[in-house]
Design an enzyme around this catalytic site. Sequence first.
Site, PDB file in Angstrom:
ATOM      1  N   LYS A  98       0.879  -1.176   0.000  1.00  0.00           N
ATOM      2  CA  LYS A  98       0.000   0.000   0.000  1.00  0.00           C
ATOM      3  C   LYS A  98       0.915   1.223   0.000  1.00  0.00           C
ATOM      4  O   LYS A  98       1.198   1.828   1.039  1.00  0.00           O
ATOM      5  CB  LYS A  98      -0.927  -0.044   1.223  1.00  0.00           C
ATOM      6  CG  LYS A  98      -2.171   0.810   1.054  1.00  0.00           C
ATOM      7  CD  LYS A  98      -3.224   0.446   2.079  1.00  0.00           C
ATOM      8  CE  LYS A  98      -4.307   1.487   2.180  1.00  0.00           C
ATOM      9  NZ  LYS A  98      -5.085   1.718   0.979  1.00  0.00           N
TER      10      LYS A  98
HETATM   11  N1  PMP Z   1      -7.620  -2.146  -3.283  1.00  0.00           N
HETATM   12  C1  PMP Z   1      -7.124  -0.909  -3.158  1.00  0.00           C
HETATM   13  C2  PMP Z   1      -6.400  -0.302  -4.313  1.00  0.00           C
HETATM   14  C3  PMP Z   1      -7.273  -0.200  -1.945  1.00  0.00           C
HETATM   15  O1  PMP Z   1      -6.782   1.040  -1.829  1.00  0.00           O
HETATM   16  C4  PMP Z   1      -7.989  -0.792  -0.884  1.00  0.00           C
HETATM   17  C5  PMP Z   1      -8.189  -0.037   0.393  1.00  0.00           C
HETATM   18  N2  PMP Z   1      -7.108  -0.186   1.255  1.00  0.00           N
HETATM   19  C6  PMP Z   1      -8.476  -2.092  -1.055  1.00  0.00           C
HETATM   20  C7  PMP Z   1      -8.276  -2.739  -2.267  1.00  0.00           C
HETATM   21  C8  PMP Z   1      -9.187  -2.798   0.053  1.00  0.00           C
HETATM   22  O2  PMP Z   1      -8.248  -3.135   1.072  1.00  0.00           O
HETATM   23  P1  PMP Z   1      -8.690  -3.275   2.579  1.00  0.00           P
HETATM   24  O3  PMP Z   1      -9.827  -4.209   2.601  1.00  0.00           O
HETATM   25  O4  PMP Z   1      -7.477  -3.822   3.244  1.00  0.00           O
HETATM   26  O5  PMP Z   1      -9.073  -1.922   3.064  1.00  0.00           O
END
Ligand code: PMP
Length: 296
Positions: A154
Amino acid sequence: MEYYDSNTVLYLNGQFVKSADAKTDLYGQSLHYGYAVFEGIKSYNTHNGTRIFKAKEHFDRLQRSAELMHIPFPFDKNELIRQTYKLLEKNNLKDAYIRPLVYCGTNMSLSQATESSIVIMAWEWGAYLGCNLQKVCISSYQRPNPKSTHIEAKASGNYINSILATTEAKNKGFDEALLLDIDNYVAEASGANIFIEKSGKLYTPSLGSILPGITRATVIKLCKTLDIECIEKKITVEELKNADSAFFCGTAAEIIGIGSIDDTIFPATWTETLGATIQRTYKALVLEKQNYEVII
Ligand code: PMP
């Protein structure tokens, strides 16, 4: 949207400081090159008190993202979780969105970071994609090539791609963008993962060109509890458009139904879909309601 006021505090390298007084160096790689990693976490006002949902998983992913990006992570994750609870208390927040960011020190070269800082901020934020069924378009932007960056991290810089995709979608009158991977398989939305339902089963894109969502993992687990078959595979646009229904999932978006993709409207009534069942169950889980699996 007001993220902070004159009373708000944030956590910065071991100390709580007023957000309005916090400073950063403008001569740094994070600002110039998007060389930073972050998390998006939610806390809920449950009957057991304020609870940060999947705190360990989020801080583990933060560390993994930093390691993949060669950004130092000299922080104790348990201590960060403790300090995040303190941060919520100090700002009088219960239902909150929490944003830790690990960013780099003064350095304008394109070399690996040798020092880093951590800031944790929190504010009240409603459901990221709202509560209505989403009108989605397939983006002309692909997700970044996993061989050109670590797509499973991320990392701040990866989100330029998300901003371009949502800007295009909104300019065309849609709510959200769905991005394909470099081989034109379904990948994910700008800030959420996707599931589709077909003939009583759920399908979601396999890992490789997507962020390994913590909500995605939670949904897969919920499917086991609920005895719903859930398959991770490469999904074509044709399969997507022939689905009975679909939904996005993410920490900020939670579980949100998709009404249409481009001109294709999903035939199933949302309240009768597996997505709606997952949506109710997820809500019960984050709120720590007992026996969430028998609510449905
Ligand atoms: N894909 C992307 C590109 C994101 O930014 C997010 C949000 N963090 C997610 C998927 C979903 O991830 P999570 O369930 O860990 O929030």
